[in-house]
Design an enzyme around this catalytic site. Sequence first.
Site: not given
Length: 446
Positions: A170, A375, A205
């Site tokens: 990520d 996600s 994220h």
Amino acid sequence: MKTNVWILIAVLALAWANMVVSYSSESDDDDNELTDEDLCDEGAPMDVETHNSLKCSCTTSYIVTSPDQHSYNRLFKKIDKLKACRDCSTIKRAFTDVLLIVSIETTEKCAIKLAKKGYLVEENSVQEVGAALPTLPVKLLDRIDQVDLPRDGASYDRNDATDVTIFILDTGVLFTHDEFTNGRVSFYNDTVTPNSPIMVDVNGHGTRCASVAAGANIGVAQGATVESIRVAGSDGLAAADDVLAGLDDIQRWWNSNPGSKCVVSYSLISTSFSTTLNYAFGNLSANTDCVVVVAAGNQGADISMADACNYSPSGSPDVITVGGSRNRMNGASDDRIGISNYGPCVDIYAPARNIDLAAPSGSSNSNYLRSSGTSFATPAVAGAAAMILSTTSLTPTGSETMTDLVLDILIATSAKDKLTSLPASNAAVLPSNNRLLNVVSNTYYA
Ligand SMILES: *[C@@H]1O[C@H](CO)[C@@H](O)[C@H](O)[C@H]1NC(C)=O
Ligand SMILES: *[C@@H]1O[C@H](CO)[C@@H](O)[C@H](O)[C@H]1NC(C)=O
């Protein structure tokens, strides 16, 4: 003369009939689907200071791109015309130089309506809404440790999966966050700038995803080891070759740690099909015993883009593809979150709406926020996969992979047929598997 009058009336009647048909189908739609929960979702961000024209507290931020690129007056009018939007929308900003885009704060319902009207609607994904540790158990954990609603509110008590490594590909991970104490989370590599590796989360994220997989308080596998491989930039975008480099890293890690228990969690979403990516994720799954878990994607509001089979690696048959459920409150039923992709390539759904997440914020190691998307369903399933690995000894035979064996257990233990309006077969997308993640008690897996 007489004939002309009749023709005119006939035309008017037809026009009127058309109006009634389209109007009533729209309002029916609203009445059937709009619940109080849709309008005022628990814990959704409310900021009276900055959004003072809001009529309720039920807002998520979306980016809307106009298909015709004519004027944003037209878009404003459209928003005003749709009941689902009119009652609860605020235009935040408009951009006109590159593309005609506006950001609005509104309900998911309104976002779906706009998408159905041909607007490109995406969640404006960064939403900082709070700094305190949420009340435990967080909604996600309270949902996945039981088959049926209502949530029982009991504390989440499951195996910690301390013997499993979860790779998060990520934007990096803030490994100093309170959720990841005792060095459980570490930097493994940065494939974007390997010569001067960046050891922080460049976007936020990756930290959010890692906290769902393995956070000490809010994660699914609360004792697992996390290795962060940064493959994406601060804009959240990844080049395919940086992702492929990350998969290579994991293959080499496996080669020197054969027999280890490992899971790969990948929450980046492509908007196209890539044979290369499908092969690469499939080969990692086939050549190691790492369980590979990927996101279905967030284009589900538009039926023409909703099929997870059309993207990569979500369309690979050799990985576990995860869709998002609505993380419902008590009293309501479960359903797909409107933005989640679906179709036969989605193996399982997990909560994806208003998920409590750890988040970098300045120098703070104790910041949290809520956000939505597949996600966050993905690392929940990755955490569950880690727990299955930790409490079983599975041995793939023949052409079976560890991913296959763990998926079998995820399916066997899932809560079946809980998503109430999962789209049935239609011309665009084949039917989905109606399975919701259920993390069973420790002894079950033993
Ligand atoms: C880190 O990434 C670089 C670039 O892809 C690669 O050359 C290097 O071998 C990787 N390190 C590890 C430990 O995998
Ligand atoms: C691995 O990659 C090759 C192409 O290099 C492909 O033919 C094969 O199907 C892939 N295996 C899996 C399981 O995806």
